[in-house]
Design a protein around this motif. Sequence first.
Motif, PDB file in Angstrom:
ATOM      1  N   GLU A 194      -1.308  -7.451  16.158  1.00 47.83           N
ATOM      2  CA  GLU A 194      -2.116  -6.532  15.662  1.00 47.83           C
ATOM      3  C   GLU A 194      -0.805  -5.404  14.730  1.00 47.83           C
ATOM      4  OE1 GLU A 194      -4.571  -2.543  17.356  1.00 47.83           O
ATOM      5  OE2 GLU A 194      -3.054  -3.926  18.547  1.00 47.83           O
ATOM      6  N   LEU A 195      -1.072  -5.149  13.758  1.00 47.76           N
ATOM      7  CA  LEU A 195      -0.427  -3.936  12.869  1.00 47.76           C
ATOM      8  C   LEU A 195       0.263  -2.899  13.707  1.00 47.76           C
ATOM      9  CD1 LEU A 195       2.002  -4.199  10.823  1.00 47.76           C
ATOM     10  CD2 LEU A 195       0.436  -3.112   9.688  1.00 47.76           C
ATOM     11  N   ILE A 196       0.562  -2.000  14.447  1.00 43.00           N
ATOM     12  CA  ILE A 196       0.782  -0.674  14.284  1.00 43.00           C
ATOM     13  C   ILE A 196       1.390  -0.202  14.008  1.00 43.00           C
ATOM     14  CG2 ILE A 196       1.114   0.337  16.664  1.00 43.00           C
ATOM     15  CD1 ILE A 196       0.531  -1.825  17.925  1.00 43.00           C
ATOM     16  N   ILE A 197       0.596   1.282  12.858  1.00 45.27           N
ATOM     17  CA  ILE A 197       2.111   1.805  12.250  1.00 45.27           C
ATOM     18  C   ILE A 197       2.563   3.055  12.226  1.00 45.27           C
ATOM     19  CG2 ILE A 197       1.616   2.945   9.745  1.00 45.27           C
ATOM     20  CD1 ILE A 197      -0.849   0.858   9.152  1.00 45.27           C
ATOM     21  N   ARG A 198       3.365   3.243  12.735  1.00 39.26           N
ATOM     22  CA  ARG A 198       4.461   4.267  13.089  1.00 39.26           C
ATOM     23  C   ARG A 198       5.364   4.577  12.137  1.00 39.26           C
ATOM     24  NH1 ARG A 198       5.614   0.852  17.739  1.00 39.26           N
ATOM     25  NH2 ARG A 198       3.806   1.440  19.220  1.00 39.26           N
ATOM     26  N   GLU A 199       5.803   5.834  11.970  1.00 37.41           N
ATOM     27  CA  GLU A 199       7.123   5.892  10.890  1.00 37.41           C
ATOM     28  C   GLU A 199       8.331   5.451  10.354  1.00 37.41           C
ATOM     29  OE1 GLU A 199       8.781   9.463  12.868  1.00 37.41           O
ATOM     30  OE2 GLU A 199      10.579   9.608  11.211  1.00 37.41           O
TER      31      GLU A 199
ATOM     32  N   ASP B 215       1.059  -1.031  -0.006  1.00 37.52           N
ATOM     33  CA  ASP B 215      -0.447   0.200   0.219  1.00 37.52           C
ATOM     34  C   ASP B 215       0.522   1.248   0.013  1.00 37.52           C
ATOM     35  OD1 ASP B 215      -1.873  -1.185   0.074  1.00 37.52           O
ATOM     36  OD2 ASP B 215      -2.679  -0.602   2.372  1.00 37.52           O
ATOM     37  N   GLN B 216       2.091   1.619   0.909  1.00 39.50           N
ATOM     38  CA  GLN B 216       2.707   2.292   0.565  1.00 39.50           C
ATOM     39  C   GLN B 216       3.386   2.615  -0.620  1.00 39.50           C
ATOM     40  OE1 GLN B 216       3.158   4.420   3.336  1.00 39.50           O
ATOM     41  NE2 GLN B 216       0.979   3.865   4.015  1.00 39.50           N
TER      42      GLN B 216
ATOM     43  N   PRO C 172      12.834   5.288   6.919  1.00 37.89           N
ATOM     44  CA  PRO C 172      12.557   4.604   5.608  1.00 37.89           C
ATOM     45  C   PRO C 172      12.476   5.348   4.397  1.00 37.89           C
ATOM     46  CG  PRO C 172      10.621   5.370   6.513  1.00 37.89           C
ATOM     47  CD  PRO C 172      11.095   6.612   7.208  1.00 37.89           C
ATOM     48  N   ASP C 173      12.961   6.237   4.730  1.00 36.68           N
ATOM     49  CA  ASP C 173      13.130   6.678   3.308  1.00 36.68           C
ATOM     50  C   ASP C 173      14.393   5.584   1.801  1.00 36.68           C
ATOM     51  OD1 ASP C 173      11.764   8.462   4.107  1.00 36.68           O
ATOM     52  OD2 ASP C 173      13.700   9.987   3.742  1.00 36.68           O
ATOM     53  N   ASP C 174      15.135   5.226   2.343  1.00 35.24           N
ATOM     54  CA  ASP C 174      16.060   3.823   1.791  1.00 35.24           C
ATOM     55  C   ASP C 174      15.386   2.584   1.763  1.00 35.24           C
ATOM     56  OD1 ASP C 174      17.834   5.597   1.201  1.00 35.24           O
ATOM     57  OD2 ASP C 174      18.563   6.416   2.776  1.00 35.24           O
ATOM     58  N   PHE C 175      14.850   2.222   3.750  1.00 35.18           N
ATOM     59  CA  PHE C 175      13.930   1.215   3.462  1.00 35.18           C
ATOM     60  C   PHE C 175      13.566   1.164   4.860  1.00 35.18           C
ATOM     61  CE2 PHE C 175      18.505  -0.184   2.677  1.00 35.18           C
ATOM     62  CZ  PHE C 175      18.454  -0.643   1.839  1.00 35.18           C
ATOM     63  N   ALA C 176      12.124   0.693   4.188  1.00 41.18           N
ATOM     64  CA  ALA C 176      11.423   0.676   4.840  1.00 41.18           C
ATOM     65  C   ALA C 176      11.578  -0.790   5.862  1.00 41.18           C
ATOM     66  CB  ALA C 176       9.982   0.008   4.542  1.00 41.18           C
TER      67      ALA C 176
ATOM     68  N   SER D  48       7.456   2.822   8.092  1.00 45.50           N
ATOM     69  CA  SER D  48       6.897   2.195   6.882  1.00 45.50           C
ATOM     70  C   SER D  48       6.412   3.099   6.284  1.00 45.50           C
ATOM     71  CB  SER D  48       6.322   1.137   7.403  1.00 45.50           C
ATOM     72  OG  SER D  48       5.284   1.573   8.342  1.00 45.50           O
ATOM     73  N   ILE D  49       6.662   4.232   6.533  1.00 47.56           N
ATOM     74  CA  ILE D  49       5.751   4.759   6.043  1.00 47.56           C
ATOM     75  C   ILE D  49       6.510   6.119   4.341  1.00 47.56           C
ATOM     76  CG2 ILE D  49       4.449   7.263   6.309  1.00 47.56           C
ATOM     77  CD1 ILE D  49       2.638   5.221   7.706  1.00 47.56           C
TER      78      ILE D  49
END
Lengths: 336, 336
Positions: free
Chosen positions: B324-329, B175-176, B266-270, B331-332
């Motif tokens: 649960e998937l907890i989304i933080r910085e 998705d990202q 996450p710029d080079d690697f999420a 992987s954005i």
Amino acid sequence: MQITLKDIARMADVAESTVSRALNNKPGVGEDTKLKIIKIAKKHNYRPNQLARGLAANKTNMIAVILSEMDSPGNIEIVKSLEKAAEKNGYQIILCNTNNQTEKEKSYLTLLESNQVDGAIFIGGKLVEGHLLRASFSPENNIVLVNRLAEENFFTSVLTDYSQGVYKAVGHLLDQGFENIALVGGEDYNLIEEEKSAGYKAALIDHGYQINEDLIFSIKADRKSGYNVFLEIIEGDIIPDAFISTSELTTIGLVEAIKMGGYFIPDDFAVVGYGDNILTSVIDPPLTVLSEPVDALADYSFNFLLKLINKKMKDQQIKVLTPELIIRESSISKYN
Amino acid sequence: MQITLKDIARMADVAESTVSRALNNKPGVGEDTKLKIIKIAKKHNYRPNQLARGLAANKTNMIAVILSEMDSPGNIEIVKSLEKAAEKNGYQIILCNTNNQTEKEKSYLTLLESNQVDGAIFIGGKLVEGHLLRASFSPENNIVLVNRLAEENFFTSVLTDYSQGVYKAVGHLLDQGFENIALVGGEDYNLIEEEKSAGYKAALIDHGYQINEDLIFSIKADRKSGYNVFLEIIEGDIIPDAFISTSELTTIGLVEAIKMGGYFIPDDFAVVGYGDNILTSVIDPPLTVLSEPVDALADYSFNFLLKLINKKMKDQQIKVLTPELIIRESSISKYN
């Protein structure tokens, strides 16, 4: 009334040697017979193996390690080191976590009093309580205390010299040119906190500095309190240029608060933390720490306990170990 | 031959009730008499209190929690949650760490077989071994397995659905806009690793992507291996733009290696890590994680064990919980 191998043999209608083979998982017993024997043994609460042998020899080869808290990675490191020592010496460890609750500690002590373990090592925790003192009445209760200070200590103990540790940290920070050093200690264990501030004060005096009581903080040893204490400090009258934080969790919160405030470590605030383990090693920048002498704490306490168990200790012993100061980026002044 | 209260009373030349009061720390016994009684009790290996009551009721109100490893903060969180459940229900927990050694696990199992505990919860560890299978012969051995998969599972179990977890993580990364997603799994527990890669593959296929087996890595679940696998990967033919790392320690090493290489997250690697606990929370930038359902794992396993102990469970039960998937910085995507 304890059931015997003979009783089981009679009930299962087999030879006693068959029962022994079945319960010790040796070959030569059919699965059906084995299952029948195990069921009878369980039903009548038979205690085989180790415990039976323990009853005979008055030994279980089990040791209880009673932890005041599991949240400290330093405590877990001591336990892991104890496990190695135990393994080498043919002992097994069972761990009990009291979560700093006296009632829990008391109930785990019954493991020792009821001879289910040969001895117990208490790591951390509050002053020696009544139930422990009572246990000390009996020379048969083999107890060693680790990092647990009491005004009158009847037990063989292994202690970390927090005073000396903080003394070293203050000296290092003064060397680096930091002059307003805050000490962030805990609030749970009075004697230990007194030691820390004694080391703090002695170092300042020895280096010709004045003591400012307003730079000594006693807070709960958790992350949130470490975070909040920083917010409180930067609103205060005297802003320190360096922190000595004496618990891992407090240090994490403190570092987070410094960064969240937009400040830099060590340029705005130097930080010396406590404990050289995975948790403190993840902090950025690399953290100067007072490293607890984990392996030595474990080795001394286990060897003392072995001596107690084997009746080879004549008098109570106390060993004091000094934490090492490991200097990394977080406390190096750029002006130096 | 077990010594009784009566025997002690005779030897100490006091009334039986005095012995009982002395051993239960009740008032009305002089210190000298108490000391004398305790000494006799210890000398003859008397088992008072809890254990004696346990022998009568065939219950000790103790539960063994047998951990495969203490290094995982996730495991420690489960234990802490189990302790709360145990406390509420009048049980005490003793912890045993096997360090993934079958022999150690076997010897801790004797605690159960010799009725020193009422039941045991195994957290993690390898496939079900012979000694555990043997224990399963006896319906009296109350055992619950947590996060321990076996091809044929005879035990009541509570499991984390790693497949579903990794499936969610892949979907989120796609998705990202990340398209070359590497899966960094462990190498110790085949069935669990197979689950993870099944989830990984299913997610890619469901989203219309090709599977590249070269992006699936199986390494030791420690920090150094996490560090080294990154060094290996950036030398490879296909450079991923995102990582799903399924152990806490691996994730720490991986993140360190990415930063040491001068790359940005996450710029080079999420990065999607595993476990929402103090260790992963310290990582900078804030880490997207698959959060283990710690409290639910503890609650289900404890309640299952209670039912087993109280003979209220008819059939073996298996409960599967989804992380649960907890989304933080971390992987954005900035391009999103």
